[in-house]
Design a protein around this motif. Structure first.
Motif, PDB file in Angstrom:
ATOM      1  N   LYS A 107       0.814  -1.224   0.000  1.00 39.76           N
ATOM      2  CA  LYS A 107       0.000   0.000   0.000  1.00 39.76           C
ATOM      3  C   LYS A 107       0.841   1.265   0.000  1.00 39.76           C
ATOM      4  O   LYS A 107       0.349   2.326  -0.387  1.00 39.76           O
ATOM      5  N   ASN A 110      -3.974  -4.219   6.598  1.00 41.86           N
ATOM      6  CA  ASN A 110      -2.592  -3.777   6.324  1.00 41.86           C
ATOM      7  C   ASN A 110      -2.602  -2.365   5.761  1.00 41.86           C
ATOM      8  O   ASN A 110      -1.701  -1.569   6.012  1.00 41.86           O
ATOM      9  N   SER A 151      -3.878 -10.393  -4.970  1.00 40.74           N
ATOM     10  CA  SER A 151      -4.540  -9.146  -5.385  1.00 40.74           C
ATOM     11  C   SER A 151      -6.029  -9.368  -5.559  1.00 40.74           C
ATOM     12  O   SER A 151      -6.465 -10.419  -6.018  1.00 40.74           O
ATOM     13  N   SER A 152      -6.790  -8.342  -5.204  1.00 37.78           N
ATOM     14  CA  SER A 152      -8.237  -8.368  -5.474  1.00 37.78           C
ATOM     15  C   SER A 152      -8.539  -7.577  -6.738  1.00 37.78           C
ATOM     16  O   SER A 152      -9.672  -7.206  -6.980  1.00 37.78           O
ATOM     17  N   THR A 210       3.689  -8.945  -1.031  1.00 43.09           N
ATOM     18  CA  THR A 210       2.994  -7.674  -0.830  1.00 43.09           C
ATOM     19  C   THR A 210       2.932  -7.228   0.630  1.00 43.09           C
ATOM     20  O   THR A 210       2.256  -6.248   0.946  1.00 43.09           O
TER      21      THR A 210
END
Ligand SMILES: Cc1ncc(COP(=O)(O)O)c(C=O)c1O
Length: 337
Positions: free
Chosen positions: A62, A90, A201-202, A323
């Motif tokens: 992020k 997160n 990942s979304s 990530t």
């Protein structure tokens, strides 16, 4: 007819540079070859892109996104950022860390109840000095975001609700388009090219890697999703199209070009899975790399399962994008001892 020319990295970076941006994350994160893991799996070459090492507040994906999200927010000259996210998010942790660097106050509205044992991301949120509120449902969370923004205004402050930031999704895709360029350059230094990317990942970050795949070619993006709540092809293609527009790229993307599996969600979003936990142990014990049981462990489980199915050649190059999300190992401490 000639095939369209492949744009140079420089040309893509120039497009990205047209967007407002702040310098928050440590970028050019290391790309580490996981030789022991390859040996253990008897499989292809695996490189781990260490985006868990992006610096602020224990790192993660992020922070790259926040460089664009918060640059947009700063055009409104806020003094307080308010964001509604999950209890053990997160994203929340990294947002508070980034806002601290910018001298902004952060108010978190987290969905869920305050646990008796404050651990993981929530613990770090408190340590970073966030003002934390809890909401039982998403509709309650939305109302609380608005009323807290009203309170800030009533006290003469300038709130920015990050959930309403128009760069929210596009920021992630742009950031991971750039991350892909980093990886390609890091591999080129070793005279290698990637065949596959794997990442949790979304649809936001993976949209960026798909854009790189379409612009540059030569590799496939395999996303693994931590939740089954989305129509992933639709969501990912939608985010990719918004990003194409934001960057002024000459490109189209179809839903059937999206590869993102929900097969490793297990019992549900936010809950560990046997395959994910096995992958967390495997990375830890072969490479000393700590994943997490909610996102990266499940993505690694997907990659490991595909390797075990024999989908890849020995000389294929797989890039696993780490990530972040590591604080969740403490929330789920009973899994590891
Ligand atoms: C550790 C981790 N990995 C992956 C993701 C998925 O990111 P995105 O859907 O933005 O690509 C998240 C975000 O929630 C995350 O916290």
């Amino acid at each position: 007819m000639n095939a369209p020319a492949v744009p140079s990295h420089q040309a893509i970076r120039e497009r990205i540079a047209t967007l407002p941006r702040l310098d928050i994350a440590l970028k050019n994160t290391p790309l580490e070859e996981a030789r022991n893991l390859t040996r253990e799996l008897g499989g292809p070459r695996i490189f781990v892109k260490r985006d868990d090492l992006t610096g602020v507040a224990l790192g993660g994906n992020k922070l790259r996104n926040l460089e664009f999200r918060l640059a947009y927010a700063m055009t409104e000259e806020p003094d307080t950022v308010i964001v509604g996210l999950d209890l053990q998010s997160n994203s929340a942790r990294q947002t508070v860390g980034a806002c601290n660097k910018l001298g902004l106050k952060t108010i978190l509205v987290l969905e869920g109840r305050k646990p008796n044992n404050v651990q993981g991301n929530l613990l770090v949120d408190y340590l970073l000095g966030a003002e934390v509120h809890f909401a039982a449902t998403q509709s309650e969370q939305r109302l609380l975001l608005e009323s807290l923004a009203d309170d800030v205004r009533a006290q003469g402050g300038r709130p920015h609700i990050l959930n309403d930031n128009p760069m929210f999704d596009v920021a992630s895709a742009v950031a991971y388009l750039e991350m892909t360029l980093e990886v390609l350059e890091q591999l080129a230094q070793r005279e290698l090219k990637p065949n596959y990317f794997y990442m949790s990942s979304s649809g936001k970050g993976s949209a960026g890697i798909i854009l790189a795949q379409k612009l540059i070619g030569g590799f496939a993006m395999h996303a693994v999703c931590a939740t089954d709540e989305f129509d992933l092809p639709r969501r990912t293609a939608g985010i990719a199209r918004k990003t194409i527009e934001a960057l002024g790229l000459d490109l189209t993307i179809e839903e059937d070009e999206v590869v993102n599996t929900e097969a490793f969600v297990g019992r549900g979003y936010g809950l560990p899975s046997d395959a994910g936990d096995e992958a967390v142990r495997l990375f830890a014990r072969t490479e000393g790399i700590i994943l997490d049981p909610i996102y990266t462990g499940k993505a690694a489980a997907g990659m490991v399962a595909h390797i075990r199915e024999g989908r890849f050649a020995q000389d294929d190059v797989i890039v696993f994008v780490h990530t972040g999300g590591t604080p969740a190992i403490f929330t789920w401490n009973e899994l590891w001892h």
